[in-house]
Design an enzyme around this catalytic site. Sequence first.
Site, short mmCIF file in Angstrom:
data_model
loop_
_atom_site.label_atom_id
_atom_site.label_comp_id
_atom_site.label_asym_id
_atom_site.label_seq_id
_atom_site.Cartn_x
_atom_site.Cartn_y
_atom_site.Cartn_z
CG HIS A 53 -18.17 8.58 -10.32
ND1 HIS A 53 -19.70 8.41 -10.43
CD2 HIS A 53 -17.16 7.74 -10.77
CE1 HIS A 53 -19.14 6.88 -10.54
NE2 HIS A 53 -18.12 6.75 -10.41
CB CYS A 82 -20.22 4.81 -12.72
SG CYS A 82 -18.95 3.62 -12.32
CD GLU A 87 -21.42 10.80 -9.71
OE1 GLU A 87 -21.66 11.15 -11.30
OE2 GLU A 87 -21.76 9.68 -9.43
#
Lengths: 358, 1076
Positions: A337, A253, A339
């Site tokens: 993202h 990001c 994650e």
Amino acid sequence: MQEPRKAILTLEDGSVFEGLSFGYESPCAGEVVFNTAMTGYPESLTDPSYEGQILVTTYPILGNYGVPSEDVKSEENVSDYFESSHIHCEAIICQDYSWVPSHWQATRSLSEWLKEEKIPGVYGIDTRALTKLLREKGSLLGKITFEGGEDIEFHDPNQENLIAKVSTKEIVEYGTGDKTVVLVDCGTKYNIIRCLLRLGVKVVLVPWDYDFTQMEYDGLFISNGPGSPEFAEITVEHIRKAMEIGKPICGICMGNQLLCKAAGAKVYKLKYGHRSHNQPVRLVGTEKCYITSQNHGFAVDNSTIPSEWEPHFINMNDGTNEGIRHKTKPFFSAQFHPEASSGPKDTEFIFEEFVNLL
Amino acid sequence: MTTNDKEIKKVLLLGSGALKIGEAGEFDYSGSQALKAMKEENIETILINPNIATVQTSEGFADKIYFLPVTPYFVKKVIEKERPDGILLAFGGQTALNCGVKLYEDGVLEEYNVRVLGTPVQAIMDTEDRELFVKKLDEIDVKTIKSEAVTSIESAIAAAEQLGYPVIVRAAYALGGLGSGFCDNQEELVALVEKALSFSPQVLVEKSLKGWKEVEYEVVRDRFDNCITVCNMENFDPLGIHTGESIVVAPSQTLSNEDYHMLRKLAIKIIRHIGIVGECNVQYAFDPQSMDYRVIEVNARLSRSSALASKATGYPLAFVAAKLGLGYGLFDLKNSVTKSTSAFFEPALDYIVCKIPRWDLGKFHGVRREIGSSMKSVGEVMAIGRTFEEVIQKGLRMIGQGMHGFVENKNINIPDIDKALKEPTDKRIFVIAKALRQGYSVEQIHELTKIDRWFLEKLQNIIRTSRELEKYDSIEELPLPLLKLAKEQGFSDFQVGRALYGDRMNKESNPLSDVVRDVRKANGIVPVVKQIDTLAAEYPAQTNYLYLTYNGTQNDVNYLGDKRSVVVLGSGAYRIGSSVEFDWCGVNALLTVAKEGYRPVMINYNPETVSTDYDMCERLYFDELTYERVMDILDLEDPHGVILSTGGQIPNNLAMRLDGANVNILGTQAVDIDNAEDRNKFSSLCDSLGIDQPRWRELTSMEAIDEFVAEVGFPILVRPSYVLSGAAMNVCSNQEELTKFLQLAANVSKQHPVVVSEFIQQAKEIEMDAVAQNGEIKLYAISEHIEFAGVHSGDATIQFPPQKLYVETMRRIKKISGQIAKALHISGPFNIQFLAKNNDIKVIECNLRASRSFPFVSKVSKQNFIDTATKVMLGLPVDKPNKSAFDLDCVGIKASQFSFSRLQGADPVLGVDMASTGEVGCIGDDTSEAVLKSMLSVGYQIPKQTVLISSGGARQKVELLEPARLLHKKGYTIYATEGTHRFFAENGIPSICVYLPNDDRKPQVMDMLHNKEIDFVVNIPKNLTVKELSNGYRIRRAAVDLNIPLITNARLASAFIQAFCDLSIDDIKIKSWDEY
């Protein structure tokens, strides 16, 4: 139950939306953004990337499953359920609020949590209409005031260095792995730390402007973060140095944008930002596609990527860049993202790829 | 970009046949989508589906259509003839899937080099065979509900003891949980396992997880291993109630982000491991107290849930699955709503949908009202809104069972609320309403039902608002914020009125409803129109998929006020008496409206339909068909006019009120509709035209009924206007029955009159389907029932063109129809039902709308009645077809599909109330061929050796004499119950006498059924008296439960026996529709 108090959202273009309060009742101002995710408000609210923003959820019903305990933590002292130590959003806005939550992990309602953290919450607003407005005009500044309460000035969070605001002030070490990963904290989500720890590495979290090139490390990870990448020139400088060192580098990001800047590419503001759990990306040169979680308003200009680099992922909806990779060196990034938290976990393999390079 | 396999030029698609419980209209929708996808690729399509009322079997969808049974035998014949390159198995439900697996196992697909497109057959088998399935998921450490596969009752008992009761029993390879159920003890287990074993060689016994949440994911995978989950759904009812019987919401409401994505990730892992190419559905049981889960099942095909998911999200699952079957990657396809973004994405909803099942258990004698692990519902609705309160209330109105929402309904009598909460029936949601009203806490209800507190809290909100509203006595006193809140929570104007005015609001059409409407409109409390755009407004989208909500302030649509819109009202939830045939009518009306240059607009809320596909019209309002909501939409649309006559009875019932609001009703006018609908008005019209009717009277006292009976004699047909319990209509043959029926079922009084008619026996029933313009008939079709009058026209077997009617009868029917059309100034479709005995003709009923048989007669005659009717309604000139058009060289038979096997305890006997759930229509060169095709299509088999005949009255025995002689000549062994045996002996037909259950002598009929010694049962009750019915009930029920073909009507039995004695299965010609 007491009658909810009237809350008013005023936008810089003069639009006014009236709703009712379910959170803390004190005026606030910030940049109004939306997210089309259907789950994950505890994660989003604590995501440092939302610093200074008023979050509008397009899914109309909010608060259904309450808020889990903040005391559940790993041995490294990282919360199991949240993405940072506190709420970063200025306020949250929805269509309909569930006063009574229902979930075995919930220790309190969203309303109670917002009040504890002194964050306003507003429901009863046509969030679809509001989202269409934000989509057409780009994110707008907005403020929330309460009936019979004080007014407040508009405030543009992008004028300040939000990265500095949310980044760690000191170096923190997590885990005990053989390999050491330096994680540059531009506003990292806990889940980046969790994902790396799960793969058995030691994580050294450093402030955004810290010169980590002086340290011994096996890999460099640059986190997500709020606001504009323009404030992080110093981080870009450090990344350039790290490229010379040549150890593996991965950015997510904001980390992607900073890596791109370090590589020499340009970043621009998108007409429609990506803020959802359902963004399709394609691994360039393959037939592999992934659903990703995204939250950003800037993108890297594909045409400015230097020749020794190439696009890594491309957004399948609008063709925008979703990450770059070096043609020969172990440097790569993702605009989305991997994650998740909140959102789909389809791209968690990026962490494995990174750790495998160490 | 195109990665389509160019070798595929011709594809065979298997349909799902007649609508039945567990397999309904959703497969018309998915098949139609698949056909559209093939068409876009210029691939030639062949469709096998005997369901003639479907949209997919209409012109313009498939290139060739075979109205033949979807069985391995016939599919093989079609493959032999057509030589397709590929076959699509995933779009016709369990019927198509089972058939495809069989063809694969028999080597037919290999022999003719037919490639299975999409998910490979091995993957299908891995999901269908429970043991393989568990093994497969064990390989990747995914938890399933461990079960013991057993093939005998003894091993089932042993397994259950090991697992511990309660256990759940499932039949492998069965649709919609057929033969499944919970057992608390050994006795229940034995009963269920025996039944399940008759459907399937393998039965599964497993530990019950009652009370866990039930969550589903719809997953799509392409051959490049890219996966998405298009939608997840959560059941309001916890595990233990079949998902087809549950109220379901999408997206899930009580899952956290971690819950949601753990299950999502798992679903993708599963679909990859199994190797699905296309679409599949993963069902989970999810522990409400931890993140523990079990995979319940995986459906490797389009399902009811996938149809729902498509409608819930706007993502065309069937269309995409078909494309993936051809070899495309998801990255090749575009999002069909935005047209610009990728089809590889997961829809973001900015609304909530709620599906509610529609049951019709009241239509069946003796059926158990409890709902559980086996499906009994016949249809469903989907409500869209922006709060749960709004969608549940909308949905409860949509199911059309006289309820106005969650609250402010007529009182229902629940003797024991605790029990009713614990043991759910089709009325459970209203029991919850009652319990909350009586002060039960959310916690108490949660304990009894295990329904998540979140849902119950929302229901509590509705109760709270209802109580607030009741504090006021008139709309003028009501504070506006409260009125607004009520509307946001889905209260209708009627409900608001009922809360304010109590019993003064007795009917939906009460003027006080209009007062509420006027006040709220005057204060700007009106709903807004929102789009379903798949991306929650993140990207701009031109979408015509719309719903209305009070939770919003801005319309998504700009109305032009150009008067070009023609609004077609749909038919609502599928239920007994109204299903896919009206969807066909609605879709065809839309197509004609578009062709004639108007803007076709549809209002409907049934997720199982093609009419609710947003590409069938220019604007789709997925919303209620109540007067209130239709007027809300008409206020916005300001249309050229509204079509009421293609959606069955729901729109028809709105005629007078819409007319009162000055709506331009296209075609036949409301006053004329009322003249046909109102029994008294229609009767006096017939009298004035000199048209005969069976004698009838509306009566309000026992004495008056007795007087009338003295005049006409028994039997009589009794129709109560207010039903206490059980079936709405009954034939009474004597005083005793009449008294009993009226005491039990109907409450005769001034407020609740009953209509009593003379019941004419041994009469033929004839249907006239027609289209008239300004009172002149332009197009007509006369068909005859195989059964004599007394079997509901929706259950009867219908023959078109008629083969056994006198020319004189036909002429008189045409004449009477012409007179009625003229007198009622009909412009549009209509249907009249006649009784004919000798040449004496009486009118039973007249409906100024399209009837159930419109698609059947349209397709057999190849004249689209709805196209003509729609042109008439648009005021366009239409020509009468050439006389020869009525002279057909083929015969069509429409046969009914019954779902008794799913309705535990129901008596599978036919009467004046309709019981069938679907139908087929087959075309043959003569009656026998058409009868045989259609009977095989609804699941009958030609008996191998043995037939049991047990016929009640003398007349029926005589009727069966010739068929019995034929059977004997063909070499069948006839078993007959005592009286029938004696009668056959007297007439020189050998049969073996068998004894009824109440007789100790051997051979015992029940033993023979259980031992599978009988291939076909003909059991004809003498009449429909309770006593007579109870005699044969055990035989009929056993036949149904043991899956032995059963016929209960002498005329139909006779036609079927005649057909299979005349022709063998090999004599049936494999001819497509266009070859007739």
